[in-house]
Every structure is written in C-alpha cells, then in structure tokens.
Design a protein around this motif. Structure first.
Motif, PDB file in Angstrom:
ATOM      1  N   ALA A 252       0.835  -1.204   0.000  1.00 45.91           N
ATOM      2  CA  ALA A 252       0.000   0.000   0.000  1.00 45.91           C
ATOM      3  C   ALA A 252       0.867   1.249   0.000  1.00 45.91           C
ATOM      4  N   GLY A 253       1.951   1.221   0.764  1.00 44.23           N
ATOM      5  CA  GLY A 253       2.875   2.350   0.744  1.00 44.23           C
ATOM      6  C   GLY A 253       3.528   2.527  -0.612  1.00 44.23           C
ATOM      7  N   ALA A 254       3.850   1.418  -1.282  1.00 46.47           N
ATOM      8  CA  ALA A 254       4.432   1.509  -2.621  1.00 46.47           C
ATOM      9  C   ALA A 254       3.452   2.106  -3.624  1.00 46.47           C
ATOM     10  N   VAL A 255       2.175   1.740  -3.496  1.00 42.57           N
ATOM     11  CA  VAL A 255       1.158   2.309  -4.391  1.00 42.57           C
ATOM     12  C   VAL A 255       1.014   3.806  -4.150  1.00 42.57           C
ATOM     13  N   ILE A 256       1.010   4.229  -2.885  1.00 43.36           N
ATOM     14  CA  ILE A 256       0.894   5.649  -2.565  1.00 43.36           C
ATOM     15  C   ILE A 256       2.077   6.428  -3.136  1.00 43.36           C
ATOM     16  N   THR A 257       3.242   5.810  -3.141  1.00 43.36           N
ATOM     17  CA  THR A 257       4.428   6.477  -3.673  1.00 43.36           C
ATOM     18  C   THR A 257       4.435   6.513  -5.193  1.00 43.36           C
TER      19      THR A 257
END
Length: 283
Positions: A252-257
């Motif tokens: 999820a953090g990778a998608v936000i980035t």
C-alpha cells in the motif's frame, strides 16, 4: 481490407507479451495492497484479493487503533511534505535551468566555453561522491534538518542546463537576430520567442525534475533528522524496519508512492516524448 502480414502480427504479439510482463508486477502490487493482512504470504500466493479492503491505506494514512494504543505512521504528513518539496524543486530547478541553458546556447560571454566544460565534467561525477562535502557545507551554514538544505543540491541541475542548451541550439539564430533588430530585449526574446518554442522541453524537464525529487531517498535521509519533516520515501523506509513482514501494508505504501508520479507521467507523455526527441535532435 489490408493484407495481414505474419511479421507484423508476430511483432505485435511480442510487444503485447512484453507489456504484460512489465505491467504484471505493478498490477500485483496494487492487488496485494487490497488484501487483508497475511493473505499475500499464504501458499500459493494469490494474484487477486478474495476480499478487497482499503484497511492498509487507512492504517498508513491515518492513525489506527491497534488495541494497545494509537499508531501513527506519519505517512500523510510525509505525503504532503513530498508534494511540497517536489513542487518547489521543480519550480526552482526549471526556473534556473531554462535561462542558463539559453545563455549557453545563444549568448556570447567571457568564459562560456570553460563554464560549459565544467558543467560537462560535473555531469560525470556520481552524486554520492559530493554528498559528504555538501552535508558538511550545509551544516556549516545551518541548513541541516531544513527543507532549504534538501532543495539546495537540486538548484544546480547540470543535466537540466545541458538538456535546455541542446534543445535551444535547434532554434535558428536568424529568428533571434531579427527580433533584436526590431528592438526586442534579451529577456523579451527569451520569454516571447524561446520559451514558447521550448514548451515540450520545459514540460519534459519539469517532469524529470519532479520525478527525481519525489523519488529521492538518500539525500533527504541524510539532510533530515526530524520525523515531522520526513519525505514519503524516508517515512516508508522507517516503517519497513518494523513492519517488513507486513507485505500488504508495504505494498500500500508503494502504491501511494508510485501512483501520483505514474498518473503525472501518463498525463504528460505526449509532451515528454516530443520534448525528448526535440532535445536530442538539432534541426
């Protein structure tokens, strides 16, 4: 009705297969981010979430109740920090690179050749080599742990200056000389003639600068120690030290980035391709 050529069909199939292979990790990143905790580590690992959820995004962006206390990952403030820093870096970097590249391409001044040689020499020096002396210099002037210290290295973007210079060389000198004969100032020539012609190059340079600032991890990690000032990559790296096993949360953090810069690139790709081609060919 056109004749179907086997070679063209084979080429299209190869391109489609390559596109699927390239897009598969990105799609899987999104699907894993929508899975409940522990789903991605099961065997065999699923490709699609059986029960999609936005809980991982809510936990990252907002304080979540864990049953023991409130856990705040500081991702939402870090997201705004990254947006602000990348926007400032783009405005300042492009704003300085454009007149510098134009000056190197079209103006005659003392020491121009040597300055250009110095820029070319700096372009081949790895960024990591200059980080220690740059950090010591910023510490001496009191800019460590400030956004000004994070932005300072990007204000002297050698690649941007050389990119603008190469594109400006394609503008005919006769056009600029005719404007000078008509009484136009150098600033007027730059803003009214050169900049409109360099629109694709400006958009491309702005996109490059924004992407570089948005994804920069090492320099903000060195220059910033206050958690409240963390950028998004630094904040996610800090979270991964304690939650590396939480694959869904990290995805999820990778998608936000990734999502903001991917959408920005897709929206500006027309200018990007024309800008790259225009900056690399002298007409």
């Amino acid at each position: 009705m056109g004749v179907i050529r086997p070679r063209a069909v084979l080429a299209n199939l190869l391109v489609a297969a390559l596109a699927l292979v390239t897009a598969a990790p990105l799609v899987w990143m999104v699907t894993v981010s929508l899975m409940p905790r522990g789903s991605a580590t099961s065997y065999p690992p699923p490709f699609w979430p059986a029960h999609p959820t936005l809980g991982n995004y809510r936990e990252l962006l907002f304080a979540s109740d864990t049953g023991i206390g409130s856990t705040d990952y500081h991702v939402l403030p870090a997201l705004w920090n990254s947006v602000a820093l990348a926007t400032l870096a783009t405005l300042l970097g492009v704003g300085l690179a454009l007149p510098a590249g134009y000056a190197f391409a079209k103006l005659r001044f003392t020491g121009r050749a040597r300055l250009l040689q110095a820029c070319l020499a700096l372009a081949v020096v790895p960024t990591q080599v200059a980080m220690l002396p740059l950090f010591l210099l910023l510490k001496w002037v009191g800019l460590v742990n400030t956004y000004a210290g994070v932005l300072a290295p990007g204000l002297a973007g050698v690649y941007g200056v050389l990119f603008v210079r190469q594109a400006t060389l394609a503008i005919p000198d006769e056009m600029l000389d005719a404007a000078r004969v008509d009484g136009a100032s150098e600033w007027g020539i730059f803003t009214r003639i050169v900049l409109p012609l360099l629109k694709p190059v400006v958009v491309t340079l702005a996109l490059f600068t924004f992407l570089a600032s948005w994804s920069d991890f090492l320099w903000p990690l060195i220059a910033i120690t206050d958690q409240r000032l963390y950028t998004l990559p630094v904040a996610l790296a800090a979270i991964s030290r304690e939650h590396a096993q939480d694959v869904e949360l990290m995805m999820a953090g990778a998608v936000i980035t990734t999502a903001p810069v991917l959408l920005l690139f897709l929206g500006l790709q027309r200018y990007y391709f024309s800008g790259v081609l225009g900056g690399g060919v002298k007409g």
